[in-house]
Design a protein around this motif. Structure first.
Motif: not given
Length: 151
Positions: A26-31, A84-87, A105-110, A137-142
């Motif tokens: 969906s990210l790629v399609l949204a772009k 809906a807000g996220a989208i 950045l979206i991947a930080v949602n966990p 580790l997610v935060v470090i990656g971002v």
């Protein structure tokens, strides 16, 4: 042989992987969408299409199961508003930044899920050291991806 407890967990992992693939796609399609239409129009179209697909998939259960409490409807409604807000934010982000920056950045949602889980459903979900370490580790990656100045 898998125990009765392990099977739902494996199914959960498989479904979570499907969700990850769907979100990534969906990210790629949204772009692609925001190159042609305003971001909020694109997100509205996406939400309507998603609603139609979910309505078709869940129609049988909606008709047969009418035992949900009012509280469940409220929680589901709030979850829908948050989704809906996220989208909408995702489409707006895609209209202003490259997908390679927005996606991590979206991947930080966990982290948000962990935080709100500890606030609202602490009795249902347990924060273990392993989960906490994964979140860090997610935060470090971002941070590593966000520091790339070539984007």
């Amino acid at each position: 042989m898998k125990s009765g407890r392990e099977q739902p967990l494996i199914i959960g992992y498989i479904l979570a992987t499907g969700a990850s693939i769907s979100y990534g796609t969906s990210l790629v399609l949204a772009k692609q969408v925001v190159a042609d239409v305003p971001a909020l129009v694109g997100s509205s179209i996406g939400m309507v299409m998603g609603m139609l697909v979910l309505a078709v998939i869940s129609a049988k259960d909606m008709i047969s199961d009418r035992n949900a409490s009012r509280r469940s409807f409220i929680w589901a409604g709030l979850a829908g508003i948050a989704a809906a807000g996220a989208i909408a934010f995702m489409f707006l982000a895609m209209s202003n930044a490259p997908v390679v920056v927005v996606a991590p950045l979206i991947a930080v949602n966990p982290l948000t899920a962990i935080l709100f889980g500890q606030i609202f459903i602490r009795n249902m979900e347990r924060l273990t050291p392993r989960i906490f370490t994964g979140a860090i580790l997610v935060v470090i990656g971002v941070i590593i991806i966000s520091l790339d100045r070539n984007v």
